[in-house]
Design a protein around this motif. Sequence first.
Motif, PDB file in Angstrom:
ATOM      1  N   ALA A  21       0.853  -1.189   0.000  1.00 16.60           N
ATOM      2  CA  ALA A  21       0.000   0.000   0.000  1.00 16.60           C
ATOM      3  C   ALA A  21       0.892   1.243   0.000  1.00 16.60           C
ATOM      4  O   ALA A  21       1.874   1.313   0.730  1.00 16.60           O
ATOM      5  N   LYS A  22       0.540   2.251  -0.768  1.00 16.30           N
ATOM      6  CA  LYS A  22       1.446   3.357  -1.039  1.00 16.30           C
ATOM      7  C   LYS A  22       1.921   4.089   0.200  1.00 16.30           C
ATOM      8  O   LYS A  22       3.111   4.312   0.403  1.00 16.30           O
ATOM      9  N   ASN A  23       0.961   4.519   1.060  1.00 18.49           N
ATOM     10  CA  ASN A  23       1.347   5.326   2.217  1.00 18.49           C
ATOM     11  C   ASN A  23       1.134   4.612   3.539  1.00 18.49           C
ATOM     12  O   ASN A  23       1.103   5.243   4.594  1.00 18.49           O
ATOM     13  N   ALA A  24       0.978   3.299   3.500  1.00 18.76           N
ATOM     14  CA  ALA A  24       0.665   2.581   4.733  1.00 18.76           C
ATOM     15  C   ALA A  24       1.801   2.641   5.736  1.00 18.76           C
ATOM     16  O   ALA A  24       1.592   2.473   6.935  1.00 18.76           O
ATOM     17  N   ALA A  25       3.006   2.884   5.283  1.00 19.53           N
ATOM     18  CA  ALA A  25       4.151   2.901   6.201  1.00 19.53           C
ATOM     19  C   ALA A  25       4.073   4.025   7.212  1.00 19.53           C
ATOM     20  O   ALA A  25       4.769   3.995   8.230  1.00 19.53           O
ATOM     21  N   ASP A  26       3.261   5.040   6.969  1.00 18.97           N
ATOM     22  CA  ASP A  26       3.166   6.168   7.894  1.00 18.97           C
ATOM     23  C   ASP A  26       2.825   5.733   9.306  1.00 18.97           C
ATOM     24  O   ASP A  26       3.161   6.405  10.276  1.00 18.97           O
ATOM     25  N   ASP A  27       2.130   4.606   9.436  1.00 15.87           N
ATOM     26  CA  ASP A  27       1.728   4.148  10.761  1.00 15.87           C
ATOM     27  C   ASP A  27       2.919   3.787  11.646  1.00 15.87           C
ATOM     28  O   ASP A  27       2.830   3.884  12.867  1.00 15.87           O
ATOM     29  N   ILE A  28       3.995   3.331  11.038  1.00 16.74           N
ATOM     30  CA  ILE A  28       5.080   2.790  11.862  1.00 16.74           C
ATOM     31  C   ILE A  28       6.433   3.417  11.584  1.00 16.74           C
ATOM     32  O   ILE A  28       7.430   3.028  12.187  1.00 16.74           O
ATOM     33  N   ILE A  29       6.494   4.397  10.672  1.00 11.06           N
ATOM     34  CA  ILE A  29       7.768   5.073  10.415  1.00 11.06           C
ATOM     35  C   ILE A  29       8.140   5.913  11.626  1.00 11.06           C
ATOM     36  O   ILE A  29       7.321   6.650  12.169  1.00 11.06           O
ATOM     37  N   GLU A  30       9.382   5.826  12.027  1.00 11.72           N
ATOM     38  CA  GLU A  30       9.901   6.661  13.109  1.00 11.72           C
ATOM     39  C   GLU A  30      10.806   7.736  12.518  1.00 11.72           C
ATOM     40  O   GLU A  30      11.515   7.502  11.549  1.00 11.72           O
ATOM     41  N   LEU A  73      12.208  10.709   5.775  1.00  8.13           N
ATOM     42  CA  LEU A  73      11.520  11.649   4.882  1.00  8.13           C
ATOM     43  C   LEU A  73      11.286  11.012   3.517  1.00  8.13           C
ATOM     44  O   LEU A  73      10.189  11.101   2.952  1.00  8.13           O
ATOM     45  N   LEU A  74      12.327  10.387   2.974  1.00  6.50           N
ATOM     46  CA  LEU A  74      12.201   9.771   1.658  1.00  6.50           C
ATOM     47  C   LEU A  74      11.255   8.566   1.691  1.00  6.50           C
ATOM     48  O   LEU A  74      10.492   8.334   0.750  1.00  6.50           O
ATOM     49  N   LEU A  75      11.311   7.809   2.767  1.00  3.56           N
ATOM     50  CA  LEU A  75      10.413   6.658   2.910  1.00  3.56           C
ATOM     51  C   LEU A  75       8.964   7.103   2.951  1.00  3.56           C
ATOM     52  O   LEU A  75       8.094   6.516   2.299  1.00  3.56           O
ATOM     53  N   ARG A  76       8.728   8.159   3.697  1.00  6.21           N
ATOM     54  CA  ARG A  76       7.361   8.667   3.786  1.00  6.21           C
ATOM     55  C   ARG A  76       6.880   9.160   2.424  1.00  6.21           C
ATOM     56  O   ARG A  76       5.704   9.050   2.091  1.00  6.21           O
ATOM     57  N   ARG A  77       7.771   9.679   1.644  1.00  9.39           N
ATOM     58  CA  ARG A  77       7.427  10.185   0.324  1.00  9.39           C
ATOM     59  C   ARG A  77       7.207   9.041  -0.664  1.00  9.39           C
ATOM     60  O   ARG A  77       6.659   9.232  -1.742  1.00  9.39           O
ATOM     61  N   GLY A  78       7.667   7.846  -0.308  1.00  7.59           N
ATOM     62  CA  GLY A  78       7.528   6.707  -1.202  1.00  7.59           C
ATOM     63  C   GLY A  78       8.743   6.445  -2.060  1.00  7.59           C
ATOM     64  O   GLY A  78       8.716   5.569  -2.939  1.00  7.59           O
ATOM     65  N   ASP A  79       9.837   7.173  -1.805  1.00  2.93           N
ATOM     66  CA  ASP A  79      11.079   6.995  -2.562  1.00  2.93           C
ATOM     67  C   ASP A  79      11.913   5.918  -1.870  1.00  2.93           C
ATOM     68  O   ASP A  79      12.857   6.205  -1.114  1.00  2.93           O
ATOM     69  N   LEU A  80      11.545   4.657  -2.123  1.00  4.88           N
ATOM     70  CA  LEU A  80      12.212   3.557  -1.429  1.00  4.88           C
ATOM     71  C   LEU A  80      13.675   3.429  -1.825  1.00  4.88           C
ATOM     72  O   LEU A  80      14.541   3.173  -0.973  1.00  4.88           O
ATOM     73  N   ASP A  81      13.942   3.608  -3.123  1.00  5.35           N
ATOM     74  CA  ASP A  81      15.330   3.481  -3.576  1.00  5.35           C
ATOM     75  C   ASP A  81      16.213   4.554  -2.956  1.00  5.35           C
ATOM     76  O   ASP A  81      17.363   4.288  -2.573  1.00  5.35           O
ATOM     77  N   ALA A  99      16.543   1.434  12.034  1.00  3.77           N
ATOM     78  CA  ALA A  99      16.319  -0.003  11.947  1.00  3.77           C
ATOM     79  C   ALA A  99      14.834  -0.310  11.775  1.00  3.77           C
ATOM     80  O   ALA A  99      14.448  -1.171  10.969  1.00  3.77           O
ATOM     81  N   ASN A 100      14.013   0.381  12.548  1.00  2.00           N
ATOM     82  CA  ASN A 100      12.561   0.210  12.401  1.00  2.00           C
ATOM     83  C   ASN A 100      12.111   0.587  11.001  1.00  2.00           C
ATOM     84  O   ASN A 100      11.369  -0.141  10.337  1.00  2.00           O
ATOM     85  N   ASN A 101      12.586   1.748  10.530  1.00  2.00           N
ATOM     86  CA  ASN A 101      12.142   2.235   9.232  1.00  2.00           C
ATOM     87  C   ASN A 101      12.690   1.388   8.087  1.00  2.00           C
ATOM     88  O   ASN A 101      12.037   1.237   7.046  1.00  2.00           O
ATOM     89  N   LEU A 102      13.859   0.806   8.278  1.00  2.58           N
ATOM     90  CA  LEU A 102      14.376  -0.121   7.280  1.00  2.58           C
ATOM     91  C   LEU A 102      13.466  -1.350   7.191  1.00  2.58           C
ATOM     92  O   LEU A 102      13.215  -1.877   6.101  1.00  2.58           O
ATOM     93  N   GLY A 103      12.977  -1.792   8.342  1.00  2.06           N
ATOM     94  CA  GLY A 103      12.007  -2.884   8.338  1.00  2.06           C
ATOM     95  C   GLY A 103      10.758  -2.511   7.556  1.00  2.06           C
ATOM     96  O   GLY A 103      10.222  -3.319   6.791  1.00  2.06           O
ATOM     97  N   VAL A 104      10.295  -1.266   7.727  1.00  5.04           N
ATOM     98  CA  VAL A 104       9.119  -0.801   6.979  1.00  5.04           C
ATOM     99  C   VAL A 104       9.397  -0.857   5.480  1.00  5.04           C
ATOM    100  O   VAL A 104       8.575  -1.334   4.680  1.00  5.04           O
ATOM    101  N   LEU A 105      10.555  -0.377   5.103  1.00  2.00           N
ATOM    102  CA  LEU A 105      10.905  -0.327   3.683  1.00  2.00           C
ATOM    103  C   LEU A 105      10.949  -1.734   3.090  1.00  2.00           C
ATOM    104  O   LEU A 105      10.404  -1.992   2.005  1.00  2.00           O
ATOM    105  N   LEU A 106      11.595  -2.632   3.795  1.00  2.00           N
ATOM    106  CA  LEU A 106      11.704  -4.002   3.305  1.00  2.00           C
ATOM    107  C   LEU A 106      10.344  -4.688   3.231  1.00  2.00           C
ATOM    108  O   LEU A 106      10.068  -5.471   2.316  1.00  2.00           O
ATOM    109  N   HIS A 107       9.492  -4.385   4.212  1.00  4.09           N
ATOM    110  CA  HIS A 107       8.133  -4.945   4.187  1.00  4.09           C
ATOM    111  C   HIS A 107       7.386  -4.456   2.956  1.00  4.09           C
ATOM    112  O   HIS A 107       6.669  -5.217   2.297  1.00  4.09           O
ATOM    113  N   GLN A 108       7.592  -3.186   2.618  1.00  2.00           N
ATOM    114  CA  GLN A 108       6.926  -2.660   1.423  1.00  2.00           C
ATOM    115  C   GLN A 108       7.479  -3.299   0.153  1.00  2.00           C
ATOM    116  O   GLN A 108       6.759  -3.455  -0.834  1.00  2.00           O
ATOM    117  N   ARG A 109       8.703  -3.665   0.173  1.00  2.00           N
ATOM    118  CA  ARG A 109       9.287  -4.320  -1.003  1.00  2.00           C
ATOM    119  C   ARG A 109       8.864  -5.787  -1.089  1.00  2.00           C
ATOM    120  O   ARG A 109       9.088  -6.447  -2.104  1.00  2.00           O
TER     121      ARG A 109
END
Length: 673
Positions: A21-30, A73-81, A99-109
């Motif tokens: 989901a595009k912006n679902a990471a907002d719930d858990i991004i630190e 900031l980039l993760l929240r914007r959706g710029d995973l790369d 570390a938490n946000n890296l988990g979010v990114l990997l989950h999105q991938r």
Amino acid sequence: MGFMGDRATLLETGRFVQRHAKNAADDIIEAAGAVDAAVDTTAETETETETEARHRRAAENGDAASMSVLGALLLRRGDLDGAEPYLRGATAEGDRAAANNLGVLLHQRGYADEAAGWWRVAAVAGSAAAAHALGRHHRERGDEPAAEYWLRQAAEQGHALGAYALADLLEHRSDVGAERWLRAAAERGHREAAYRLARTLERRAAGAAGGPVTGAATAPHGIGAGAGTDRRTDEGAGAGPNAATGERPDEAARPAARTGTGAVGTVPPGDDLAEAEQWFRQAAARGHRRAALHLGAILEKRGELKEAGRWYLSSAKAGEAKAACALGFLLRDAGDEESAAVWWLRAAQDGDGNAANALGALHAARGEQQTAERWYRAAMDAGDVNGAYNLGLLCAAQDRTQQAEQWYRRAAYAGHREAANALAVLLLQAGDAGGAEPWFSKAAEAGSVDAAFNLGILYAGRDDDRTALRWYERAAAAGHTEAALQVGIACLRDGDEQSAERYLRCAAGGGSPEAAFRLATVLDARRPEPGPPALGASREEKSECEEWYERAAQQGHRRAQVRVGMLAAARGDVAEAAHWYREAAEAGSRNGAFNLGLLLAREGSEREAALWWTRAARAGHGRAALRLALLAARRGELTEGRRWCARAVELGPAEVAERAARLSEALHQELTA
């Protein structure tokens, strides 16, 4: 290198991330917001672009905190790369938010297991957000013990999402500890937790009171020519003929329970319903549309219609079809039928069967039968069995009996108790008592009061008075007026005057004129005989029995009207006596006509008295016939006198017949002299 202390905070609340989901990471991004403030006090006036540029420069120079912030900031914007290298760099430096946000990114991938590994690293380092994400990961995998462990870690650190997720897990297992964590999440501003806590409290309050949950309502029982609908009901509304009383239109039921206002924390301990209202209010204020619906229902029940309308409107605008339907009823009750129709249309188009039924009833009342039928069909298609029932009502009103039976049968097979009762009535009217009985029984066992009453009628028609009385008693216990009257009559017949009085009072209070009259006769029989009026004595107040006679008389009960006239005459109130005698006489009462004649004759209006005696005699009143014979004899109309004497002898009673016979003989001798 060890992980840094708690620099990060959870930025937003909401539901857990859904894969891809595009912006679902907002719930858990630190994000390391505290670091920003410490780095440069001018940051408050920076634009987002300037902030990003500043952190990018610092990150390029190896600053771990800026890497973490830039990655977030980039993760929240959706710029995973773009985010991944910065988050990995900060993680390597021991930043737990990264570390938490890296988990979010990997989950999105789509790398859920690798994501869980980084969440575990961050959670062990004390990240509540990572513990929450890890707990949800384990629950999705079906590992509830691990899920509970990590969610509890998050919840105990004050993490609202973690507390809510833990409560959801415990509630799924029917664990009593769920309420504690719902409350913890609600107190931290989680609107869904506030809503679910309110529902929990509401159900508990309803269970303790033995009543329905807020938002439920019961409809009047019965069937009729006019289809109807009720707010948020399980049964269709409308009323009509039953096996005994013909047309009985009833008012549609009002909606259900609501409670008060005030801040959370001001509710007295143990007052679950009042506390539920406060949590509904908190969730509604945060935009929870179903909480707004429940709050509106609470306020409407309490009579605070203006505020109820505001919450219904808020919920309806947010897309809650039930709120749009409820708002329509509120507007209809306020007299704004056109606006009501607009909201019902909106709700019906969103699939609300109750609103479709309301539109059907509205068009049926306007005589637009085809449009009404279309909306009833829409209600039925929406899964609302009331649609089939109301189609039956519509067809019955148009004398399309065969179609009415088909629709009633369809609704009855779906468990609609009033449709079962209506079907039984149709069968009974067609002479199929054997076919009607099981449907009456099914409806009565399901709680239809009319069906219980109709079963009483059915058994009474078979001279099975004992079984009939049992069903009458059951209907009377549920408040059925006519059933209470029948039980009262049975008690009088059996000599149980005390029980008779109790049932007759119930029926009379429910509006039965016959019950009011019979209750008055019971009370009248207990009154001592009045003595001669004392000279100058003040006029006595009307007794209770007179008040019941008058209530019945005002409802058109002819015998009561005659009795009220007699009591008025006994008090010397000729005008009132004449009024009630005339009311009864004009309604067809021969006793009323006879007594009015007596009153008029005493007042010197013998000609008019003769007219009323004539009406009474033709209706079978022997004394009136004798009076006419005497009147004719005094006028010398001997043949006419003998004709009325013959009528009096025929009608009786015995003493009248004897007097009429003697008068007839005297007139005969006069004629032959």
